[in-house]
Design a protein around this motif. Structure first.
Motif, short mmCIF file in Angstrom:
data_model
loop_
_atom_site.label_atom_id
_atom_site.label_comp_id
_atom_site.label_asym_id
_atom_site.label_seq_id
_atom_site.Cartn_x
_atom_site.Cartn_y
_atom_site.Cartn_z
N ALA A 5 45.48 17.69 44.54
CA ALA A 5 44.20 18.27 44.98
C ALA A 5 44.34 18.92 46.35
O ALA A 5 43.81 20.02 46.59
CB ALA A 5 43.13 17.18 45.01
N ALA A 6 45.07 18.26 47.24
CA ALA A 6 45.30 18.82 48.58
C ALA A 6 46.10 20.11 48.49
O ALA A 6 45.84 21.08 49.20
CB ALA A 6 46.02 17.79 49.46
N ALA A 7 47.09 20.14 47.59
CA ALA A 7 47.93 21.34 47.42
C ALA A 7 47.11 22.50 46.84
O ALA A 7 47.31 23.66 47.23
CB ALA A 7 49.11 21.03 46.51
N PHE A 8 46.21 22.21 45.91
CA PHE A 8 45.35 23.24 45.34
C PHE A 8 44.50 23.89 46.43
O PHE A 8 44.43 25.13 46.53
CB PHE A 8 44.45 22.63 44.27
N LEU A 9 43.88 23.07 47.27
CA LEU A 9 43.07 23.60 48.37
C LEU A 9 43.94 24.33 49.38
O LEU A 9 43.56 25.40 49.88
CB LEU A 9 42.31 22.45 49.05
N GLY A 20 46.29 25.97 55.40
CA GLY A 20 46.35 25.02 54.30
C GLY A 20 47.20 23.80 54.60
O GLY A 20 46.96 22.72 54.06
N THR A 21 48.18 23.96 55.47
CA THR A 21 49.03 22.83 55.87
C THR A 21 48.20 21.71 56.48
O THR A 21 48.57 20.54 56.39
CB THR A 21 50.10 23.30 56.87
N LEU A 22 47.08 22.06 57.10
CA LEU A 22 46.22 21.06 57.71
C LEU A 22 45.64 20.11 56.65
O LEU A 22 45.25 18.99 56.96
CB LEU A 22 45.08 21.74 58.48
N ILE A 23 45.60 20.56 55.40
CA ILE A 23 45.12 19.71 54.31
C ILE A 23 46.28 18.97 53.64
O ILE A 23 46.23 17.75 53.45
CB ILE A 23 44.37 20.56 53.27
N SER A 24 47.34 19.69 53.30
CA SER A 24 48.45 19.07 52.56
C SER A 24 49.24 18.09 53.41
O SER A 24 49.64 17.02 52.93
CB SER A 24 49.37 20.16 52.00
N ILE A 36 57.60 13.65 59.68
CA ILE A 36 58.61 14.69 59.46
C ILE A 36 58.84 14.91 57.97
O ILE A 36 58.92 16.05 57.50
CB ILE A 36 59.94 14.31 60.15
N THR A 37 58.92 13.82 57.22
CA THR A 37 59.09 13.93 55.76
C THR A 37 57.88 14.60 55.13
O THR A 37 58.01 15.44 54.22
CB THR A 37 59.30 12.54 55.13
N ALA A 38 56.68 14.25 55.61
CA ALA A 38 55.45 14.85 55.08
C ALA A 38 55.43 16.34 55.35
O ALA A 38 55.03 17.15 54.48
CB ALA A 38 54.24 14.18 55.71
N ASN A 39 55.86 16.74 56.53
CA ASN A 39 55.88 18.16 56.88
C ASN A 39 56.86 18.93 55.99
O ASN A 39 56.54 20.00 55.46
CB ASN A 39 56.26 18.32 58.35
N ALA A 40 58.06 18.39 55.82
CA ALA A 40 59.07 19.04 54.98
C ALA A 40 58.63 19.08 53.52
O ALA A 40 58.78 20.11 52.84
CB ALA A 40 60.40 18.30 55.11
N THR A 41 58.09 17.98 53.01
CA THR A 41 57.63 17.92 51.62
C THR A 41 56.48 18.89 51.38
O THR A 41 56.43 19.57 50.35
CB THR A 41 57.19 16.48 51.27
N SER A 42 55.57 18.96 52.34
CA SER A 42 54.44 19.89 52.22
C SER A 42 54.93 21.33 52.16
O SER A 42 54.45 22.13 51.35
CB SER A 42 53.49 19.70 53.42
N PRO A 202 53.88 18.28 41.10
CA PRO A 202 52.43 18.44 40.91
C PRO A 202 51.78 19.26 42.02
O PRO A 202 50.84 20.03 41.76
CB PRO A 202 51.90 17.00 40.89
N MET A 203 52.27 19.13 43.25
CA MET A 203 51.71 19.91 44.35
C MET A 203 52.05 21.38 44.20
O MET A 203 51.22 22.25 44.48
CB MET A 203 52.23 19.37 45.69
N ALA A 204 53.27 21.69 43.74
CA ALA A 204 53.68 23.08 43.59
C ALA A 204 52.83 23.79 42.53
O ALA A 204 52.37 24.92 42.74
CB ALA A 204 55.16 23.15 43.21
N ILE A 205 52.61 23.14 41.40
CA ILE A 205 51.79 23.73 40.35
C ILE A 205 50.37 23.97 40.84
O ILE A 205 49.78 25.04 40.63
CB ILE A 205 51.78 22.82 39.10
N ALA A 206 49.81 22.99 41.52
CA ALA A 206 48.45 23.11 42.04
C ALA A 206 48.35 24.21 43.09
O ALA A 206 47.35 24.94 43.15
CB ALA A 206 48.00 21.77 42.64
N ALA A 207 49.38 24.36 43.92
CA ALA A 207 49.36 25.39 44.97
C ALA A 207 49.38 26.79 44.37
O ALA A 207 48.71 27.70 44.87
CB ALA A 207 50.56 25.20 45.90
N VAL A 208 50.14 26.99 43.28
CA VAL A 208 50.19 28.29 42.62
C VAL A 208 48.82 28.66 42.05
O VAL A 208 48.33 29.77 42.23
CB VAL A 208 51.24 28.30 41.49
N VAL A 209 48.18 27.71 41.38
CA VAL A 209 46.86 27.94 40.81
C VAL A 209 45.84 28.25 41.91
O VAL A 209 45.04 29.18 41.80
CB VAL A 209 46.40 26.73 39.97
N GLY A 210 45.89 27.48 42.99
CA GLY A 210 44.97 27.70 44.10
C GLY A 210 45.19 29.04 44.77
O GLY A 210 44.23 29.74 45.11
#
Length: 246
Positions: A5-9, A20-24, A36-42, A202-210
């Motif tokens: 959901a965060a990635a979609f937004l 958008g990074t402020l959400i993901s 650091i891991t969260a930043n890289a993963t996002s 799941p985040m990548a798919i949601a980000a493309v749709v968003g």
């Protein structure tokens, strides 16, 4: 589910304004990942959203000045440098600078019209030269590879100073530059083992749709509404980060 959901937004916001990074990023931290891991993963997960955005703005992208597409070169270089900087230096000082950088970018976006007019009066052209463009976008890309929140707002501002007046065309080119910056940063993050793969797909798919959906929404809303939205997002992102600091 929360990460998707965060990635979609995030994909939608990045498509139109950036931030958008402020959400993901906070969503992944809330789920228990180290910062650091969260930043890289996002970065890795949100990167495909730029593809959806480029496709959504494909007509505007085709009409954008061809010479400015060369700015993607400095975006690639800067994104790589920023990613290396994140890996090799403490993030505490830079994190404290982030809200002020975003606030500066938003202020630059607000006053870009008179700046652009002054440049035309002095040089007789519609903006600054390509050398200056490459240097400016290099610094923005370094910032984007390091953290990323607000990078799109900075890119929109730079493109305005370069002489572009169509906000939707600027959104299209900004999506290309974000694709380059986050793409090279993602490659480095992956090679350095900084990514938690549990959340990426799941985040990548949601980000493309968003990203794709927001591009169509921006076109229907019109240029004035999009411009105002960029300003509101920029001010909101900087304010939230300032509150987090203090």
């Amino acid at each position: 589910m929360i990460a998707a959901a965060a990635a979609f937004l995030a994909g939608g916001i990045n498509s139109v304004a950036g931030g958008g990074t402020l959400i993901s990023f906070p969503a992944l931290v809330w789920l228990g990942l180290p910062s650091i891991t969260a930043n890289a993963t996002s970065t890795v997960a949100i990167w495909p959203g730029s593809l959806g955005s480029i496709w959504g703005f494909r007509s505007e992208f085709g009409r954008a000045p061809s010479r400015l597409k060369w700015v993607s070169i400095s975006s690639l270089i800067g994104g790589g440098l920023g990613a290396i900087l994140l890996r090799s230096t403490p993030a505490s000082l830079f994190v404290r600078l982030v809200p002020f950088l975003i606030l500066f970018a938003t202020a630059l976006f607000i006053v870009e019209a008179p700046i652009q007019k002054k440049l035309r009066e002095r040089s007789g052209t519609n903006g600054i030269g390509m050398s200056a463009a490459l240097i400016l976008t290099l610094f923005v890309a370094i910032y984007g590879g390091y953290f990323g929140a607000g990078m799109s707002i900075m890119m929109l501002s730079v493109l305005g100073i370069l002489g572009m007046t169509d906000i939707l065309q600027r959104n299209a080119l900004t999506s290309l530059f974000s694709l380059c910056v986050n793409g090279i940063a993602a490659i480095l993050f992956i090679s350095l083992g900084m990514v938690d793969w549990h959340y990426v797909l799941p985040m990548a798919i949601a980000a493309v749709v968003g990203g794709y959906g927001a591009a169509g929404l921006a076109r229907r809303a019109g240029r004035v509404v999009v411009r105002r939205f960029v300003i509101v997002v920029g001010l909101a992102v900087s304010l939230i980060l300032l509150v987090r600091l203090f």
